[in-house]
Design an enzyme around this catalytic site. Structure first.
Site, PDB file in Angstrom:
ATOM      1  N   ASP A 171       0.837  -1.207   0.000  1.00 34.94           N
ATOM      2  CA  ASP A 171       0.000   0.000   0.000  1.00 34.94           C
ATOM      3  C   ASP A 171       0.870   1.255   0.000  1.00 34.94           C
ATOM      4  O   ASP A 171       0.358   2.373  -0.063  1.00 34.94           O
ATOM      5  CB  ASP A 171      -1.010  -0.001   1.157  1.00 34.94           C
ATOM      6  CG  ASP A 171      -0.349  -0.020   2.521  1.00 34.94           C
ATOM      7  OD1 ASP A 171       0.888  -0.143   2.593  1.00 34.94           O
ATOM      8  OD2 ASP A 171      -1.082   0.082   3.530  1.00 34.94           O
ATOM      9  N   SER A 172       2.207   1.063   0.026  1.00 29.38           N
ATOM     10  CA  SER A 172       3.118   2.192  -0.184  1.00 29.38           C
ATOM     11  C   SER A 172       2.846   2.836  -1.547  1.00 29.38           C
ATOM     12  O   SER A 172       3.312   3.945  -1.804  1.00 29.38           O
ATOM     13  CB  SER A 172       4.577   1.733  -0.095  1.00 29.38           C
ATOM     14  OG  SER A 172       4.804   0.593  -0.915  1.00 29.38           O
TER      15      SER A 172
ATOM     16  N   ASP B 151      -1.172  -6.279  -0.308  1.00 32.22           N
ATOM     17  CA  ASP B 151      -1.381  -5.592   0.979  1.00 32.22           C
ATOM     18  C   ASP B 151      -2.858  -5.306   1.202  1.00 32.22           C
ATOM     19  O   ASP B 151      -3.540  -4.800   0.292  1.00 32.22           O
ATOM     20  CB  ASP B 151      -0.643  -4.250   0.938  1.00 32.22           C
ATOM     21  CG  ASP B 151       0.327  -4.090   2.082  1.00 32.22           C
ATOM     22  OD1 ASP B 151       0.313  -4.906   3.019  1.00 32.22           O
ATOM     23  OD2 ASP B 151       1.120  -3.129   2.021  1.00 32.22           O
TER      24      ASP B 151
ATOM     25  N   LYS C 180      -1.009  -9.368   3.084  1.00 27.40           N
ATOM     26  CA  LYS C 180      -0.258  -8.869   4.234  1.00 27.40           C
ATOM     27  C   LYS C 180      -1.147  -7.907   5.002  1.00 27.40           C
ATOM     28  O   LYS C 180      -1.892  -7.130   4.398  1.00 27.40           O
ATOM     29  CB  LYS C 180       1.019  -8.160   3.789  1.00 27.40           C
ATOM     30  CG  LYS C 180       1.829  -7.553   4.954  1.00 27.40           C
ATOM     31  CD  LYS C 180       3.190  -7.113   4.531  1.00 27.40           C
ATOM     32  CE  LYS C 180       3.240  -5.774   3.864  1.00 27.40           C
ATOM     33  NZ  LYS C 180       2.696  -4.643   4.642  1.00 27.40           N
TER      34      LYS C 180
ATOM     35  N   GLU D 159      -1.166  -5.379   8.803  1.00 32.58           N
ATOM     36  CA  GLU D 159      -0.327  -4.783   9.839  1.00 32.58           C
ATOM     37  C   GLU D 159      -0.892  -5.032  11.228  1.00 32.58           C
ATOM     38  O   GLU D 159      -2.118  -4.953  11.418  1.00 32.58           O
ATOM     39  CB  GLU D 159      -0.195  -3.276   9.592  1.00 32.58           C
ATOM     40  CG  GLU D 159       0.495  -2.949   8.276  1.00 32.58           C
ATOM     41  CD  GLU D 159       0.691  -1.444   8.064  1.00 32.58           C
ATOM     42  OE1 GLU D 159       0.398  -0.647   8.988  1.00 32.58           O
ATOM     43  OE2 GLU D 159       1.142  -1.081   6.965  1.00 32.58           O
TER      44      GLU D 159
ATOM     45  N   GLU E 153       9.434  -3.927  10.438  1.00 35.86           N
ATOM     46  CA  GLU E 153       9.788  -2.616   9.880  1.00 35.86           C
ATOM     47  C   GLU E 153      10.208  -1.661  10.987  1.00 35.86           C
ATOM     48  O   GLU E 153       9.521  -1.532  12.011  1.00 35.86           O
ATOM     49  CB  GLU E 153       8.593  -2.018   9.107  1.00 35.86           C
ATOM     50  CG  GLU E 153       8.904  -0.621   8.588  1.00 35.86           C
ATOM     51  CD  GLU E 153       7.956  -0.093   7.530  1.00 35.86           C
ATOM     52  OE1 GLU E 153       7.017  -0.808   7.129  1.00 35.86           O
ATOM     53  OE2 GLU E 153       8.179   1.061   7.094  1.00 35.86           O
TER      54      GLU E 153
HETATM   55  O1  KIV Z   1       3.518  -1.142   1.591  1.00 37.33           O
HETATM   56  C1  KIV Z   1       4.702  -1.487   1.614  1.00 37.33           C
HETATM   57  O2  KIV Z   1       5.486  -1.241   0.692  1.00 37.33           O
HETATM   58  C2  KIV Z   1       5.160  -2.212   2.790  1.00 37.33           C
HETATM   59  C3  KIV Z   1       6.629  -2.420   2.934  1.00 37.33           C
HETATM   60  C4  KIV Z   1       7.266  -1.185   3.415  1.00 37.33           C
HETATM   61  C5  KIV Z   1       6.934  -3.592   3.790  1.00 37.33           C
HETATM   62  O3  KIV Z   1       4.377  -2.570   3.609  1.00 37.33           O
END
Ligand code: KIV
Length: 286
Positions: free
Chosen positions: A44-45, A83, A113, A115, A182
């Site tokens: 989600d970056s 994500d 993924k 968090e 992280e």
């Molecule tokens: O969204 C992302 O790119 C991430 C990484 C920083 C692990 O969660």
């Protein structure tokens, strides 16, 4: 068949380091896979480096699905983690399972993924029970930026370090197949890595993790708003791209682009008919 979570688990047992990189589109995913990366994370970056938000908080399920599908179309073998965006798994377990399922069913990812540690362990367990592999993510969790009060290194005191060890154990017990660490001190990441049987994948967590993850735009020198301390620039693409665009603009202005080779021509006969001038046709023949 793409790389499976069993193969990823085996890499830890064999002591092989795991490489993970983010990708968000067809073209970069093709390059990343061809270079031989073990896992692609459609993170989600993308909210910051692709969509220009100032955090990952505004990213939606639709954004994630759009980019995951593009990455899937660009790859054949690599394992793709999708994500789960902020508020797609926090409200209820049912919603979490449904959204996790969409990333696999509609997006084509192999795992998801999310968090958080102990507070999301039950949700994680339910998603895994539904047959969806989960990668956990603890420490500096960007979706919680408003709660953490900024992008701060986590686990620096004895109490917070113990909490992170407990978070790591909780998500392993819940069935996560791997965990992103992280923004945690390197020694703490080493302790967590030694205590878990699942692989740890670090970003800003030092060299003792079982693998590393980097954001594509950071490592390529493409995202210039901010470069985190943990990011290593393997290329300086922003400068290269700036120079290329500036050269193109110059070429357009002085008409050195396009050249004859980059253009298409009419046959002399058609040209003569169009212009009604046989001399034009003769010139075309020269
Ligand atoms: O969204 C992302 O790119 C991430 C990484 C920083 C692990 O969660």
């Amino acid at each position: 068949m793409r790389t499976t979570i069993r193969e990823i688990a085996a890499m830890k047992r064999r002591g092989e380091r795991i490489s993970m990189i983010t990708a968000y589109d067809y073209t970069s995913a093709r390059i990343v896979e061809a270079a031989g990366v073990d896992i692609i994370l459609v993170g989600d970056s993308l909210g910051q480096v692709v969509l220009g938000y100032d955090s990952t908080v505004p990213v939606t399920m639709d954004d994630m699905l759009h980019h995951i599908k593009a990455v899937v179309r660009g790859t054949n073998k690599v394992h793709i983690v999708g994500d789960l965006p902020f508020m797609s798994y926090q409200a209820s377990e049912v919603e979490a399972i449904r959204n996790a399922g969409r990333l696999l069913k509609e997006g084509g990812a192999q795992s998801v993924k999310l968090e958080g540690g102990r507070q999301v362990a039950d949700t994680m367990r339910r998603i895994v029970q539904a047959g969806i592999p989960v990668m956990a993510h603890i420490g500096l969790t960007p979706q919680a930026v408003n709660q953490l009060g900024g992008y701060r290194i986590q686990g620096k005191t004895t109490r917070t370090a113990i909490e992170l060890i407990e978070d790591a154990k909780a998500v392993e017990d819940a069935g996560a197949f791997a965990i992103v660490l992280e923004g945690v001190p390197s020694q703490l990441a080493g302790i967590i890595t030694a205590r878990l049987t699942i692989p740890t994948i670090g970003i800003g967590a030092g060299v003792h993790c079982d693998g590393q993850v980097q954001v594509f735009h950071d490592m390529m020198g493409l995202y210039t708003d901010f470069t985190p301390k943990h990011a290593r620039k393997y290329a300086h693409l922003a400068e290269l791209m700036y120079d290329a665009v500036a050269e193109y603009i110059r070429d357009v202005r002085v008409q050195s682009f396009p050249s004859e080779d980059e253009s298409f021509t009419l046959s002399p006969a058609v040209l003569a008919e169009l212009t009604g001038d046989p001399q034009v046709a003769a010139q075309g023949e020269r």
